[in-house]
Enzyme design. Structure first.
Site, PDB file in Angstrom:
ATOM      1  N   LYS A  57     -14.446   8.618  -4.072  1.00  0.00           N
ATOM      2  CA  LYS A  57     -15.624   8.853  -3.358  1.00  0.00           C
ATOM      3  C   LYS A  57     -16.212  10.161  -3.868  1.00  0.00           C
ATOM      4  CE  LYS A  57     -13.883   6.229   0.518  1.00  0.00           C
ATOM      5  NZ  LYS A  57     -13.226   6.175   1.629  1.00  0.00           N
TER       6      LYS A  57
ATOM      7  N   LYS B 179       1.271  14.564   0.792  1.00  0.00           N
ATOM      8  CA  LYS B 179       0.135  14.708   0.290  1.00  0.00           C
ATOM      9  C   LYS B 179      -0.083  16.282  -0.084  1.00  0.00           C
ATOM     10  CE  LYS B 179      -1.856  10.891   2.595  1.00  0.00           C
ATOM     11  NZ  LYS B 179      -2.521  10.098   1.690  1.00  0.00           N
TER      12      LYS B 179
ATOM     13  N   LYS C  64      -7.251  14.504   3.461  1.00  0.00           N
ATOM     14  CA  LYS C  64      -6.048  13.808   3.589  1.00  0.00           C
ATOM     15  C   LYS C  64      -5.441  13.708   4.829  1.00  0.00           C
ATOM     16  CE  LYS C  64      -5.843  12.916  -0.749  1.00  0.00           C
ATOM     17  NZ  LYS C  64      -5.963  11.524  -1.471  1.00  0.00           N
ATOM     18  N   ARG C  65      -4.841  12.510   5.280  1.00  0.00           N
ATOM     19  CA  ARG C  65      -4.029  12.511   6.542  1.00  0.00           C
ATOM     20  C   ARG C  65      -2.958  13.696   6.320  1.00  0.00           C
ATOM     21  NH1 ARG C  65       0.537   9.432   6.914  1.00  0.00           N
ATOM     22  NH2 ARG C  65      -0.044   8.227   5.043  1.00  0.00           N
TER      23      ARG C  65
ATOM     24  N   HIS D 279       0.689  -1.216   0.050  1.00  0.00           N
ATOM     25  CA  HIS D 279       0.032  -0.058  -0.024  1.00  0.00           C
ATOM     26  C   HIS D 279       0.704   1.318  -0.071  1.00  0.00           C
ATOM     27  CE1 HIS D 279      -4.329  -1.522   0.530  1.00  0.00           C
ATOM     28  NE2 HIS D 279      -3.504  -2.724   1.207  1.00  0.00           N
TER      29      HIS D 279
ATOM     30  N   THR E 206      -8.605   6.558  -2.159  1.00  0.00           N
ATOM     31  CA  THR E 206      -9.681   6.177  -2.240  1.00  0.00           C
ATOM     32  C   THR E 206     -10.613   7.214  -2.105  1.00  0.00           C
ATOM     33  OG1 THR E 206      -9.914   5.575  -0.109  1.00  0.00           O
ATOM     34  CG2 THR E 206      -9.570   3.817  -1.539  1.00  0.00           C
TER      35      THR E 206
END
Length: 756
Positions: free
Chosen positions: A582, A486, A480-481, A289, A578
């Site tokens: 969504k 990111k 996002k984390r 991942h 993901t």
């Protein structure tokens, strides 16, 4: 066949009766209809109910989507994990800073779970290894008991119910926790009982082994029992084990399952090593991942030797046989042996858990096309060259039951009116919406549903955050984390740039959902928001809101209301994502880089229907070769220079002018993710976004094209690919007869395969 998915951070599974069995047309479970007569309101009850404190991000949420899809596809499957008594933490924002509070999610109990004390199992730690005439024994261990709690996972409208089994740590009866004076004994148990918000490598490894050891005992117990459920007949031959059991390793967290299964087979069941290894490899498959080096687990050998001494011996044996094979294939290639070893020798000796997973599995997959390619050609290049057939791609997906029907019933019903209700089980049918792209009535209806969701969310923000935002403004959302890759900082720099251009061309509402740099990024976002939100010149044209304690129940509110989805990671760093899927399914447009699943979203919808900007993977590679010099971008781009100077000078922190010096220093000297390199392209792309948003009809037509192209990103499609390519089982779309219908009347309708 029984399938087991192992997650050390278990699935974040919301109570699965929250409408997943609702029909599209009504949006209500029959049980919901009787609530008013009891003086109860379903929405109020949902607000009161705690989010399950299981898992802390995309990995856990993905596992929950997969469990939903496996049940819906009629696959006999279990999801295994830890029943954390405390979640990771509740995030509060105070004076712009993140503050962590205990997430006591079980304080009112959990009505969806059932304790199964009859299946409680021992898990061993520490001790020593004894070589006796009868074989190798792991003795003088400390014991923790694993108590399983089962949560039902219903499929959609098919009367199939699978199980999520979570293990809770309990002290054995032979010592009293309150009076415990034995050094180390209480330490072994109490942290496991309490929380996933832990510190220290030893506790983390304990948790990972705890879930693995309990799960494998449980699987083997079920395998040994006769398929007819008789306790008199017990299997003692394991030849058919891989034909009956498939275990998917959800990243490296459950990697200790490989040496643990070998220990059971060799030490307890007395299988020869080669036979045990063949069965083990055919049982496990590994999903990678992440490609970030710091996220790939590497356990110190000394720690494993102390905590799990027998497992270290087994890992050494696996490694020796593996390296002997490599040396045979590539004589005198010492560097290759070093690169492919399970043991890293430099400095502190460490076990590379990803290498262990690859060597001990029959299949390895990434979670998006671009990610799987990077896994094969860069991260695990030597292993892929050795066994190319082992490496696959399985692009992630999301369950449309939760992420459309449940969270956005207005849009779900609108789609059903146009193309029927079958799309809920076959999301590829969304392509039928393409013929309505130019339908003026449908365009207006889609825009109306979005506006209603935005009004509802604006009311929620006013109530919870005491911030008034204009529901007609663009809701530009970055979920996002917090992590440098990111690139929340790039978004923040764009906000500052828009603020400096005041007033902004199109009204905006910005939301972002914490390590030292992560906390500083959160503080910076809130500091910028404080200045922007209180500037009378800007007024309602631009608002910045940090949504604290982001969780599934909050996601269900914000995602349907979003206009623009921020997917702006540096190309080659996000495995899949993901959230991007969504947002796409719920009618948001995407601004993003060619990274993770964004690449496939652009393939499906057409790149012209996403706002794609910035460097591609090959550009990042080239820049790494040339050398990235942040100062050059700062000198060349006046608006970037202005924004950075404001942050550096204390414009957003007048009481502490040097507050953000570490952030600025990182951006200039230690930014692996090259924020400045993509800044200019990002700002220009945002201008295109603003321009299109002013044309409501053109914007909504692009939204419809995106929804119509979202069918690929169903977790049903992902699970079908896992089932056929890795687990070698066939999904079933047949419906099991309900309990009140005689079984013989529905025998021909019962899907193949039942859970043991």
């Amino acid at each position: 066949m029984s399938l087991a998915g192992l997650c050390a951070f278990p699935p974040l599974l919301e109570p699965t009766c929250k409408g997943v069995t609702a029909e599209v047309g009504t949006g209500q479970h029959p049980g919901v209809q009787c609530l008013p007569s009891l003086g109860l309101d379903m929405e109020e009850l949902e607000e009161i109910e705690e989010d399950a404190g299981l898992g802390n991000g995309g990995l856990g949420r993905l596992a929950a989507c997969f469990l939903d899809s496996m049940a819906t596809l009629g696959l006999a499957a279990y999801g295994y994990g830890i029943r954390y008594e405390y979640g990771i933490f509740n995030q509060k924002i105070r004076d712009g800073w993140q503050v962590e509070e205990a997430d006591d999610w079980l304080r009112h109990g959990n009505p969806w779970e059932k304790a199964r004390p009859e299946y409680m199992l021992p898990v061993h730690f520490y001790g020593r290894v004894e070589h006796a005439a009868t074989g190798i024994k792991w003795i003088d261990t400390q014991v923790v008991l694993a108590l399983p709690y089962d949560t039902p996972v219903p499929g959609y409208m098919n009367n199939t119910v699978n199980t999520m089994r979570l293990w809770s740590a309990r002290a054995p009866n032979d010592f009293n926790l309150r009076d415990c004076n034995v050094p180390g004994q209480c330490d072994a148990v109490l942290p496991l009982l309490c929380s996933q918000f832990f510190e220290g490598k030893e506790l983390r490894l304990k948790q990972e082994y705890f879930v693995v050891a309990a799960t494998l005992q449980d699987i083997i117990r079920r395998f040994k029992a006769s398929k007819f459920g008789s306790t008199e007949s017990v299997r003692t031959v394991f030849d058919s084990f891989p034909d009956q059991v498939a275990i998917q390793l959800n990243d490296t967290h459950p990697a200790m399952a490989i040496p643990e299964l070998m220990r059971i087979f060799v030490d307890i069941e007395k299988l020869p090593w080669n036979k045990a290894w063949d069965i083990t490899k055919r049982t496990f498959a590994y999903t990678n991942h992440t490609v970030l080096p710091e996220a790939l687990e590497r356990w110190p050998v000394d720690l494993v030797e102390k905590l799990l001494p027998r497992h270290l011996q087994i890992i050494y044996e696996i490694n020796q046989r593996h390296l002997d094979h490599i040396a045979f294939l590539f004589p005198n290639d010492v560097d290759r042996l070093r690169r492919m070893s399970l043991i890293e020798e430099g400095g502190t000796k460490r076990i590379n858990m990803a290498h262990l997973c690859i060597v001990g599995s029959h299949a390895v997959n990434g979670v998006a096309k671009i990610h799987s390619e990077i896994v094969k050609t860069q991260v695990f290049e030597d292993f892929a060259a050795l066994e190319p057939e082992k490496f696959q791609n399985k692009t992630n997906g999301i369950t449309p039951r939760r992420w459309l029907l449940l969270c956005n019933p207005g849009l779900a019903e609108l789609i059903a009116e146009k193309i029927g209700e079958d799309y809920v089980r076959d999301l590829s049918q969304l392509t039928k919406l393409h013929k309505f792209v130019d339908d003026d009535l449908f365009i207006r209806e889609v825009a109306k549903v979005k506006q209603e969701n935005k009004v509802k969310f604006a009311q929620y923000l006013e109530k919870e955050y005491k911030v008034k935002i204009n529901p007609s403004s663009m809701f530009d959302v970055h979920v996002k984390r917090i992590h440098e890759y990111k690139r929340q900082l790039m978004n923040c720099l764009h906000i500052v740039t828009m603020y400096n251009r005041k007033p902004p061309r199109a009204p905006r509402g910005q939301a972002a959902p914490g390590y030292h740099m992560a906390k500083m990024i959160i503080k910076l976002i809130n500091a910028v928001g404080h200045v922007v939100n209180n500037d009378p010149v800007v007024g309602s044209k631009l608002k910045v809101i940090f949504l604290e304690n982001y969780r599934v129940s909050l996601a269900e509110k914000v995602i349907p209301a979003t206009d623009l989805s921020e997917q702006i990671s540096t190309a080659g760093t996000e495995a899949s994502g993901t959230g991007n899927m969504k947002f796409m399914l719920n009618g948001a447009l995407t601004i993003g880089t060619m990274d993770g699943a964004n690449v496939e979203m652009a393939e499906e919808a057409g790149e012209e229907n996403l706002f794609i900007f910035g460097m591609r993977v090959e550009d990042v590679t080239e820049l790494d070769k040339e050398g990235y010099h942040a100062q050059e971008y700062y000198n060349r781009l006046p608006e970037l220079k202005q924004a950075i100077d404001q942050i550096r000078s204390g414009f957003f922190s007048p009481k502490e002018p040097d507050l953000f010096k570490d952030v600025v220093n990182m951006l200039f000297h230690h930014d692996r993710f090259k924020v400045f390199a993509d800044y200019e392209a990002y700002v220009k792309c945002q201008e295109k976004v603003s321009e299109l948003y002013l044309n409501s009809k053109a914007w909504t037509k692009m939204v419809i094209r995106n929804i119509a192209a979202a069918g690929k990103f169903s977790s049903d499609r992902t699970i079908k690919e896992y089932a056929r390519d890795i687990w070698h089982v066939e999904p079933s779309d047949l419906k099991i007869p309900p309990p009140n219908e005689p079984r013989d009347a529905g025998e021909d309708k019962t899907p193949n395969g039942t859970a043991a």
